[in-house]
Design a protein around this motif. Structure first.
Motif, mmCIF file in Angstrom:
data_model
loop_
_atom_site.group_PDB
_atom_site.id
_atom_site.type_symbol
_atom_site.label_atom_id
_atom_site.label_comp_id
_atom_site.label_asym_id
_atom_site.label_seq_id
_atom_site.Cartn_x
_atom_site.Cartn_y
_atom_site.Cartn_z
ATOM 1 N N VAL A 106 0.855 -1.202 0.000
ATOM 2 C CA VAL A 106 0.000 0.000 0.000
ATOM 3 C C VAL A 106 0.886 1.246 0.000
ATOM 4 C CG1 VAL A 106 -1.640 1.365 1.379
ATOM 5 C CG2 VAL A 106 -1.949 -1.120 1.146
ATOM 6 N N ASP A 107 1.863 1.273 0.922
ATOM 7 C CA ASP A 107 2.705 2.474 1.073
ATOM 8 C C ASP A 107 3.566 2.720 -0.165
ATOM 9 O OD1 ASP A 107 1.630 2.653 3.568
ATOM 10 O OD2 ASP A 107 3.348 1.742 4.612
ATOM 11 N N THR A 108 4.204 1.672 -0.661
ATOM 12 C CA THR A 108 5.128 1.876 -1.787
ATOM 13 C C THR A 108 4.372 2.212 -3.076
ATOM 14 O OG1 THR A 108 5.178 -0.527 -2.057
ATOM 15 C CG2 THR A 108 7.050 0.461 -0.907
ATOM 16 N N VAL A 109 3.219 1.586 -3.280
ATOM 17 C CA VAL A 109 2.448 1.903 -4.502
ATOM 18 C C VAL A 109 2.006 3.373 -4.441
ATOM 19 C CG1 VAL A 109 0.268 1.468 -5.729
ATOM 20 C CG2 VAL A 109 1.698 -0.454 -5.019
ATOM 21 N N ARG A 110 1.513 3.766 -3.251
ATOM 22 C CA ARG A 110 1.059 5.164 -3.115
ATOM 23 C C ARG A 110 2.208 6.122 -3.451
ATOM 24 N NH1 ARG A 110 -0.643 5.671 2.391
ATOM 25 N NH2 ARG A 110 -2.561 4.588 1.859
ATOM 26 N N ARG A 111 3.400 5.824 -2.891
ATOM 27 C CA ARG A 111 4.548 6.719 -3.131
ATOM 28 C C ARG A 111 4.954 6.709 -4.600
ATOM 29 N NH1 ARG A 111 8.087 4.129 0.918
ATOM 30 N NH2 ARG A 111 9.791 4.882 -0.353
#
Ligand SMILES: CCCCCCC/C=C/C(=O)SCCNC(=O)CCNC(=O)[C@H](O)C(C)(C)COP(=O)(O)OP(=O)(O)OC[C@H]1O[C@@H](n2cnc3c(N)ncnc32)[C@H](O)[C@@H]1OP(=O)(O)O
Length: 715
Positions: A33-38
């Motif tokens: 979730v975090d890396t895709v968002r970034r």
């Protein structure tokens, strides 16, 4: 748990990190979730590659989390976000992309894979379905029939096969991540509309209702009561008939039913048990992690009957050199012909190519003089085996392991015929040996840890589930089978027909009931064993032998030449010798009526509950005796033997797991009940381990080993 780096200037590389298989644990899901968002919000990132660290893409959802409280972000919205991204996302698949791992890849816009990578949706084998969009995206990508095949069987594909089916876009033998990054650079700015699988129409067969009706019938028939394959079909049917969002809803509903089911628990227990049994230990203290297997490249097989042929094929397919010995020239020629055919058929089915000249045939025992390991597969005749082991001990190299494929004879006794008893172990294969997954590795008190480790490792190389067990009559599997088979005969004496017994067991999930199975394997097999044990009294009908209840029914049928399928008559009637279609036999019915009358037995109505309780609880009770004696190290060993060797329905987890689900107190109470009614049947007397577990509060099966090891009073 997932890291984002920028490579080649504009590619966001997301690496999953959760060794050994990068399972999608809560932390990994949060990481995605975090890396895709970034990556999506970083203007310098123009395209994204998702890979797994350490050469594995992703082994799917974290199965260990299934047993407890699920926390962390759910998969479906994560995958929908990836698919909806306006920058191209490429999956770089190395090692495995299984279950949720493949579903993650299907949410990406492109997939590039190593040619040898394994791809699949094996959730069905865990009692689940691919509930992160797999049942809805895969049919849209490759069509309904191909998707159904993969989802209902759970089979794995290689990268090359996945390319042929259209699951992946490119296959590489080079560095997959580098290839994916290069590809990701090349597609920046291209339209992604046609790459979002959820938006594609689902290619369907013409008459869709008739198609699914046919599929459902076939799947139900082969599922033997397992519910997950049926739910998989229903989910794919939703993909074929509903818009994506509604299909996803159906997928979630079906998953919710499966997720909480006892079958899913049983199948997940099987997954972990299969791995537990590979970590073997013996009462003498030898263990898998401290015992190094000896390297083996050349194996001798002695005796090329049905078992020896299958073992030869299994070894050759595992890439070993085989010296196959049969002392009669004519039988050797017949065996050579049969083995070649079996090898070709199996290699074709598995899609592997054969390496020529792997097998050398000989009529001379001396041909095995230079092998590292011998597997003896001659007739079950102790005198013959004794002689052979003496000869082998003299003619083989001093460190050659001598293994016997005996299904019941004493391994210690065979070891005592040799100069090096520590090098003797049992390798008990199951027919057909190149097909059946189970291998019982039987150690004696003198077997060297290296001998056990080598046999276990060899089993693994042949693709077997190898289970290390102690030496006793019948080892684990056949020892437990005796009370099961005997109970079935007692039930027939008391009024049941073979059909009633078999129907109950088949409805429980066995592919074949005990009598159909007996007819298939040959009634003479058990007859021979009973003769060797001094139980057979030709022409006699006495029902007490060696101080306990005995059913002579099987012997009486053999005396009539009724050996089962091969003679066209056994417990059932067949159209012709060798035919497989079992029909109830009116002759047998009159024979049983006459038998009961002569024995003074009053026939009574026997229902399926009694059939199941008496057959299964007798088998389970013997399992507890085996655990108590330390012949099997834990319930997982017994369960894997029964699931992989005896057709015990996998979705019931094996006999010991089944007992734990029924409730140990209930099993004990029913055994006590039947023992009171039949005090002359010793195997209905509850095992003291069962009593001990019940008085310890019926702990979870994972705690049984602990209780077994606890010192206790035998009073
Ligand atoms: C309602 C919430 C749930 C939503 C779920 C949505 C739908 C998705 C479902 C799933 O993805 S279910 C999981 C599907 N995946 C699989 O079934 C794959 C299982 N694993 C394998 O087949 C093999 O492990 C492998 C990946 C092919 C690797 O084989 P290899 O022989 O190299 O190693 P193993 O000895 O089998 O495994 C090593 C080690 O890793 C553990 N492990 C493997 N896979 C998982 C997993 N998915 N989850 C947790 N742990 C896994 C395995 O138990 C071994 O552990 P140890 O024995 O060493 O402790």
């Amino acid at each position: 748990m997932a890291a984002l780096t920028r490579v080649s200037g504009s590619v966001g590389l997301i690496s999953l990190l959760n060794p050994p298989v990068n399972a999608l644990s809560a932390a990994v899901r949060q990481g995605i979730v975090d890396t895709v968002r970034r990556a999506v919000s970083d203007p310098q990132v123009k395209s994204v590659v998702i890979c797994g660290q350490n050469g594995v893409f992703c082994g799917g959802a974290d199965i260990k989390e299934f047993g407890g409280h699920m926390s962390g972000p759910p998969l479906v919205p994560i995958f929908n976000t990836i698919e909806a991204a306006d920058k191209p996302v490429v999956a770089a698949i190395e090692g495995s992309a299984l279950g949720g791992g493949l579903e993650l890849a299907l949410a990406c816009h492109y997939r590039i894979t190593q040619s040898k990578a394994r791809l699949g949706l094996p959730e069905v084998s865990l009692g689940l379905l691919p509930a992160a969009g797999g049942t809805q995206r895969l049919p849209r990508l490759i069509g309904v029939p191909a998707a159904l095949d993969l989802i209902t069987t759970g089979r794995h594909l290689t990268g090359a096969e996945a390319l042929k089916l259209g699951i992946v876009d490119q296959v590489t033998d080079q560095n997959t991540v580098e290839a994916a990054v290069k590809f990701a650079l090349s597609i920046v700015g291209q339209s992604l509309e046609s790459r979002r699988i959820s938006t594609l129409p689902c290619p369907c067969p013409a008459d869709i209702d008739a198609f699914f009706e046919g599929v459902m019938q076939r799947v139900k028939k082969s599922a033997h009561g397992a519910i997950a394959p049926v739910a998989c079909v229903q989910a794919v049917q939703a993909a074929a008939t509903l818009p994506f969002t509604q299909g996803m809803q159906r997928e979630q509903e079906l998953m919710a039913t499966l997720f909480g089911s006892g079958q899913a628990r049983a199948l997940q227990y099987c997954f972990f048990s299969q791995r537990v049994v590979s970590k073997w230990s013996s009462p003498s203290g030898s263990r898998w992690d401290t015992s190094k297997p000896k390297p083996v490249t050349k194996v001798g097989v002695i005796g090329l009957g049905t078992m020896g042929r299958g073992i030869t094929v299994a070894l050759a397919l595992a890439g070993l050199s085989v010296v196959a010995v049969e002392t009669q020239q004519q039988q050797m020629m017949a065996a050579q012909h049969a083995v070649s055919g079996m090898l070709e058929r199996t290699a074709r089915r598995r899609g592997v190519s054969l390496v020529g000249d792997q097998i050398r045939y000989s009529v001379e025992l001396e041909a095995v003089a230079d092998v590292e390991l011998v597997i003896e597969a001659v007739f079950e005749d102790m005198a013959l085996k004794e002689k052979l082991f003496k000869q082998l001990s003299t003619l083989c190299k001093a460190d050659t392991l001598l293994c016997s494929n005996t299904s019941s004879l004493d391994i210690d006794h065979l070891a005592s015929q040799t100069h090096s008893p520590q090098l003797v172990v049992g390798m008990h294969f199951f027919a057909p040996a190149h097909v059946m997954k189970l291998l019982e590795v039987v150690y004696g008190p003198r077997s060297a840890p290296q001998a056990v480790a080598t046999a276990m490792e060899l089993g693994k190389r042949m693709g077997k589930v190898s289970v290390a067990v102690g030496n006793c009559s019948g080892f684990v599997g056949n020892r437990m089978l005796m009370p099961y088979v005997e109970e079935a005969s007692f039930l027939v004496e008391e009024g049941a027909s073979p059909e009633i017994v078999d129907r109950a067991l088949e409805e429980f999930g066995f592919p074949m009931g005990v009598f159909r199975m007996s007819d298939l394997s040959g009634l003479d097999v058990g007859w021979k064993v009973r003769k060797a044990r001094g139980l057979v009294e030709p022409g006699q009908m006495s029902r007490v032998r060696q101080g306990r209840r005995y059913s002579p029914l099987g012997d009486l049928l053999c005396e009539q030449g009724r050996f089962g399928q091969k003679t066209g008559r056994g417990w059932y009637l067949y159209d012709s010798a060798g035919s497989r279609e079992a029909q109830p036999d009116p002759w047998l019915q009159s024979f049983l009526e006459e038998y009961r009358a002569r024995q003074g037995l009053v026939s009574r109505r026997i229902d399926s509950q009694e059939v199941l309780e008496r057959c299964l609880y007798a088998l389970i009770n013997e399992g507890f005796n085996i655990l108590q004696e330390g012949i099997a190290a834990g319930p997982e060993d017994i369960d894997m033997i029964y699931v992989f060797g005896y057709g015990f329905p996998r979705h019931r987890g094996g006999p010991m797991f089944y007992a734990s689900q029924v409730g140990l107190a209930q099993v004990l109470q029913r055994l006590e009940h039947y023992q009171q009614l039949h005090p002359d049947i010793p195997h209905l007397r509850p095992s003291s381990l069962l009593r001990r577990l019940v008085s310890s509060g019926s702990p979870r099966i994972q705690r049984w080993r602990e209780i077994i090891r606890m010192p206790h009073s035998s009073l």
